[in-house]
Design an enzyme around this catalytic site. Structure first.
Site, PDB file in Angstrom:
ATOM      1  N   ARG A  23       0.847  -1.176   0.000  1.00 11.20           N
ATOM      2  CA  ARG A  23       0.000   0.000   0.000  1.00 11.20           C
ATOM      3  C   ARG A  23       0.891   1.238   0.000  1.00 11.20           C
ATOM      4  O   ARG A  23       1.923   1.267   0.664  1.00 11.20           O
ATOM      5  CB  ARG A  23      -0.933   0.026   1.225  1.00 11.20           C
ATOM      6  CG  ARG A  23      -2.071  -0.979   1.172  1.00 11.20           C
ATOM      7  CD  ARG A  23      -3.092  -0.621   0.097  1.00 11.20           C
ATOM      8  NE  ARG A  23      -4.230  -1.528   0.076  1.00 11.20           N
ATOM      9  CZ  ARG A  23      -4.325  -2.593  -0.704  1.00 11.20           C
ATOM     10  NH1 ARG A  23      -3.309  -2.913  -1.508  1.00 11.20           N
ATOM     11  NH2 ARG A  23      -5.404  -3.357  -0.689  1.00 11.20           N
ATOM     12  N   HIS A  39      -0.559   0.483  -9.881  1.00 11.35           N
ATOM     13  CA  HIS A  39      -1.300  -0.458  -9.040  1.00 11.35           C
ATOM     14  C   HIS A  39      -1.860  -1.606  -9.898  1.00 11.35           C
ATOM     15  O   HIS A  39      -3.049  -1.930  -9.845  1.00 11.35           O
ATOM     16  CB  HIS A  39      -2.443   0.252  -8.302  1.00 11.35           C
ATOM     17  CG  HIS A  39      -2.872  -0.473  -7.062  1.00 11.35           C
ATOM     18  ND1 HIS A  39      -3.307   0.170  -5.936  1.00 11.35           N
ATOM     19  CD2 HIS A  39      -2.936  -1.804  -6.763  1.00 11.35           C
ATOM     20  CE1 HIS A  39      -3.632  -0.712  -4.998  1.00 11.35           C
ATOM     21  NE2 HIS A  39      -3.406  -1.917  -5.471  1.00 11.35           N
ATOM     22  N   GLU A  61      -4.196   7.515  -5.376  1.00  7.78           N
ATOM     23  CA  GLU A  61      -4.443   6.810  -6.644  1.00  7.78           C
ATOM     24  C   GLU A  61      -5.830   7.146  -7.163  1.00  7.78           C
ATOM     25  O   GLU A  61      -6.797   7.085  -6.383  1.00  7.78           O
ATOM     26  CB  GLU A  61      -4.309   5.297  -6.434  1.00  7.78           C
ATOM     27  CG  GLU A  61      -2.939   4.880  -5.967  1.00  7.78           C
ATOM     28  CD  GLU A  61      -2.843   3.420  -5.548  1.00  7.78           C
ATOM     29  OE1 GLU A  61      -1.731   2.959  -5.256  1.00  7.78           O
ATOM     30  OE2 GLU A  61      -3.888   2.730  -5.505  1.00  7.78           O
TER      31      GLU A  61
END
Length: 323
Positions: free
Chosen positions: A242, A290, A271
């Site tokens: 994360r 991601h 994000e």
């Protein structure tokens, strides 16, 4: 039951995921994407909500009086107001361990970007560098993984898979887990050859440090200036967990001041990325959006797990419940 899927497009690429499996459980409404300000309206009649990252906060949930179940297309659940769901007896289930193989694979894709420099070689060849040289093998600086030490911070299913791959490369493995209890002198209890170490020992001795811990109050911003200053100057830093575990300004400092040799990250603080993301100013960093979890096989597995979670809940035997 009225089932609402809020963000199908976060899981599908060119319609390669079939959401019709959920039609066996009720009347399904599928939204490709839902903006934060649209969530409350779209869930107001739902009994079941399936989502990836849509915010299930108190404000939005208060508009859904019939809601009984939230199924997550994800392992992380920081987008859910668990205090509210507990108060209103709403069951929340996540999809654990669906991406273990994919994320571990991505870790080594980032590592090999630095160690094998494939992208630099390809660029050299495409620009006709191999044509205009006298060398039959115009090589650049590369490194072997064999004999190097990888430090794994967070030793759940993904961390253990990374260790297995590292074993195959002939690497030395150091691992830290907050929940680890040492009961003998053989290292961590599984078939993987890994030695338990505290974080400071890992930072001091590792050629590669890779993060695999959840984001919580203990891990938030733990990768800061002090953390990076303890690493070897020729070491790589990898984060596929994360973004919040890293102080991004401090990572920029570590890279630009050559405190560490490079970084590969798949996750960032905000994000999608903001235009002023400080990591864009860093040297020797590779950033992927991601995407470590997203091979087709992984996404198919994810939908299957979410479907099974819903089926079990409807049968009165829920699994993967977030308490």
């Amino acid at each position: 039951m009225k089932i609402v899927i809020l963000d199908a497009d976060t899981l599908a690429l060119n319609n390669d995921i079939d959401f019709s499996v959920f039609e066996a459980y009720g009347e399904v409404t599928v939204y490709p994407f839902t903006r934060d300000e649209q969530v409350a309206e779209r869930i107001q009649e739902a009994e079941v909500v399936l989502c990836n990252k849509s915010p299930m906060n108190r404000k939005n949930l208060s508009h859904a009086p019939n809601l009984k179940y939230i199924g997550l297309f994800a392992t992380g659940y920081n987008n859910i107001d668990l205090e509210y769901t507990r108060e209103h007896n709403i069951t929340v289930c996540n999809a654990g361990n669906y991406s273990t193989e994919a994320v571990a694979q991505h870790v080594f894709a980032l590592i090999l970007h630095f160690y094998n420099t494939v992208s630099r070689y390809n660029e050299f060849v495409q620009q006709e560098g191999w044509i205009h040289t006298d060398k039959f093998s115009p090589f650049m600086e590369m490194k072997e993984l064999y004999g190097k030490t990888i430090g794994i911070i967070g030793y759940g299913s993904i961390g253990q898979k990374v260790a297995r791959i590292a074993n195959a490369f002939g690497m030395n493995v150091l691992a830290y887990s907050r929940s680890f209890v040492e009961n003998d002198n053989t290292g961590i209890k599984n078939e993987v050859f890994a030695a338990y170490a505290d974080i400071d020992t890992i930072l001091k001795n590792s050629d590669i440090v890779t993060i695999h811990c959840p984001l919580n109050k203990d891990s938030e911003k733990m990768c800061d200036r002090t953390f990076f200053a303890k690493m070897k100057r020729n070491a790589l830093f990898i984060n596929t967990s994360r973004g919040g575990v890293v102080n991004e300004q401090d990572l920029v400092w570590a890279l630009n001041e050559e405190q560490i040799a490079g970084a590969g990250v798949d996750v960032i603080d905000h994000e999608p990325m903001l235009p002023d993301c400080p990591l864009l100013k860093a040297k020797n960093i590779i950033i992927t959006p991601h995407a470590a979890w997203a091979p087709l096989e992984t996404r198919v597995r994810l939908v299957k797990i979410v479907s099974e979670n819903l089926k079990k809940w409807l049968a009165g035997t829920p699994i993967h419940v977030i308490e």
